[in-house]
Design a protein around this motif. Structure first.
Motif: not given
Length: 475
Positions: A356-385
């Protein structure tokens, strides 16, 4: 005979020397050629990044080569403001700077998300053209100005003997002083500085970087070279220093001015009109506050509408674009960029929860690159899902939404997203719910005149709807 042998030997030596000289020249030529190729490649790469035709002195920020490590600049602020507040100043400078920096990022994210939600912006969009990845990459370091302004303010704060410290939390008269100093000196100086930056020398060296973004996003307003930001920071310091010199400074002054500045800057670059007519047409307002459509004309026509936030100086010096009010009326009525029917729609869906954070209107830095879950910042957002899954599943009226819009020659292509994640497609009790969302999207597309609609991935799962045959047979 000896003389002949000697001449032959000398001739061979001379030929050998000439051959070595030619080889040396050839090597030198090859080295020069390789050097020129490297320099040309470096120039082209830098040009792609900078988009200025001739980058000038102090074009790049000092930390431009260290990537994400630039955020280490915030560590002292975070330590003294949050981790060890007992080491903070009497006016809690580091704590307040931490809050201001955080709020600036939150505001930027809010406007980025808002401007990219097509359901909100498509009715009053100003420029119909989309943004490309070159612009996304060039604007990737949009937050450099936040770092710069934090450094400059802290340097002044800690300057020995200056006394720019020990601020009260709030000072009422300082708010009025702040407003007057911005309306007067800062707006006036910015207007003429901006016009100066449009002189061909400074424009090619610096300001063309900003104007490379024909279609603007909320953060485009802060994307400038380092030297240009130095000029702006000096000008924007006038209200803060002036209020302090008039004994009206407070910590609230920094919150109000910096957040207010970012708010108006984002409004001017958001590329959709939302200023209501009753406000925009109120007597005198058009001289005191610009609209998104007003500043959009500056990016499309370049040599008009130079003001910062107040068009009064454009009116006074004859640089106001005469079509400003006409464009505003068209934009607010949905006629500037009329909604078009896509030729092709691709129906996608969520994969894993973090997608969901790879959508263009979520986080531009994530959506402008190939999807990956390796980012520690992304993992911190998991509870929001989890609340997002619950909201999209149980809130009434949720339907497939537009994620992307693209244009391929004469074809308009859109990506619609079924509001469901991958795991839901393997729960049989969810089949009816998911099929209802897909069916509604198909009927909406048919009603709008879409020529081709393709179901992507699990949207056409055999167990779900027989590869889409369920909808064909039903209708």
């Amino acid at each position: 005979l000896l003389l002949s042998l000697l001449l032959l030997l000398l001739l061979q030596i001379e030929r050998k020397r000439e051959k070595e000289e030619e080889t040396k020249k050839d090597h030198q030529f090859q080295r020069r050629l390789r050097y020129r190729k490297r320099e040309r490649a470096r120039y082209q790469n830098r040009k792609k990044k900078t988009m200025a035709s001739r980058p000038g002195f102090a074009y790049d920020f000092p930390w431009s080569k260290i990537g994400k490590m630039k955020y280490a600049i915030y560590l002292p602020m975070l330590y003294r403001g949050i981790v060890s507040p007992e080491n903070d100043d009497s006016d809690q400078w580091h704590f307040h700077m931490t809050m201001i920096v955080l709020l600036r990022y939150v505001m930027a994210q809010f406007f980025i998300s808002l401007s990219r939600i097509h359901a909100i912006t498509e009715k009053t969009r100003i420029q119909s053209k989309g943004i490309d990845f070159k612009q996304v990459d060039r604007e990737d370091h949009w937050d450099d100005y936040i770092l710069l302004q934090y450094i400059v303010m802290s340097m002044v704060h800690f300057c020995p003997g200056l006394g720019f410290k020990n601020f009260p939390l709030f000072e009422k008269k300082g708010m009025w002083q702040l407003l007057l100093l911005h309306v007067g000196p800062t707006e006036y100086v910015y207007y003429w500085l901006h016009r100066l930056l449009h002189h061909h020398t400074l424009y090619s060296a610096y300001h063309s970087h900003h104007h490379a973004s024909f279609v603007t996003e909320p953060i485009t307003g802060s994307v400038h070279p380092f030297m240009e930001h130095i000029m702006y920071t000096a000008n924007f310091a006038i209200p803060l220093l002036g209020t302090w010199m008039c004994n009206g400074a407070s910590m609230a002054m920094f919150y109000v001015y910096l957040m207010g500045f970012d708010l108006l800057n984002a409004i001017g670059h958001c590329n959709f009109e939302f200023v209501p007519k009753f406000f925009a047409k109120f007597p005198g307002v058009k001289y005191l506050l610009y609209t998104p459509s007003y500043h959009s004309l500056h990016h499309s026509r370049v040599h008009t509408n130079f003001c910062l936030f107040m068009p009064i100086y454009d009116y006074a010096y004859g640089t106001m674009d005469k079509s400003s009010e006409e464009l505003y009326d068209k934009a607010i009525e949905g006629k500037a960029s009329p909604k078009t029917t896509p030729d092709v729609v691709f129906m996608a869906h969520g994969t894993e929860l973090l997608s969901m954070f790879h959508l263009p209107f979520a986080f531009r830095s994530f959506s402008s690159r190939p999807f990956t879950t390796d980012s520690w910042m992304l993992k911190m957002l998991w509870p929001l899902t989890l609340p997002a899954v619950a909201a999209l599943r149980f809130l009434p009226g949720v339907k497939a939404f537009v994620s992307d819009k693209h244009r391929l020659k004469n074809m308009n292509i859109e990506t619609w997203v079924t509001p469901a994640w991958g795991f839901q497609f393997f729960i049989r009790s969810e089949f009816k719910h998911i099929n209802a969302k897909i069916e509604r999207a198909i009927l909406d597309a048919d009603e709008r005149g879409v020529r081709v609609l393709g179901l992507g991935a699990l949207n056409k799962n055999e167990a779900l709807n027989g590869g889409g045959a369920f909808f064909v047979q039903k209708h």
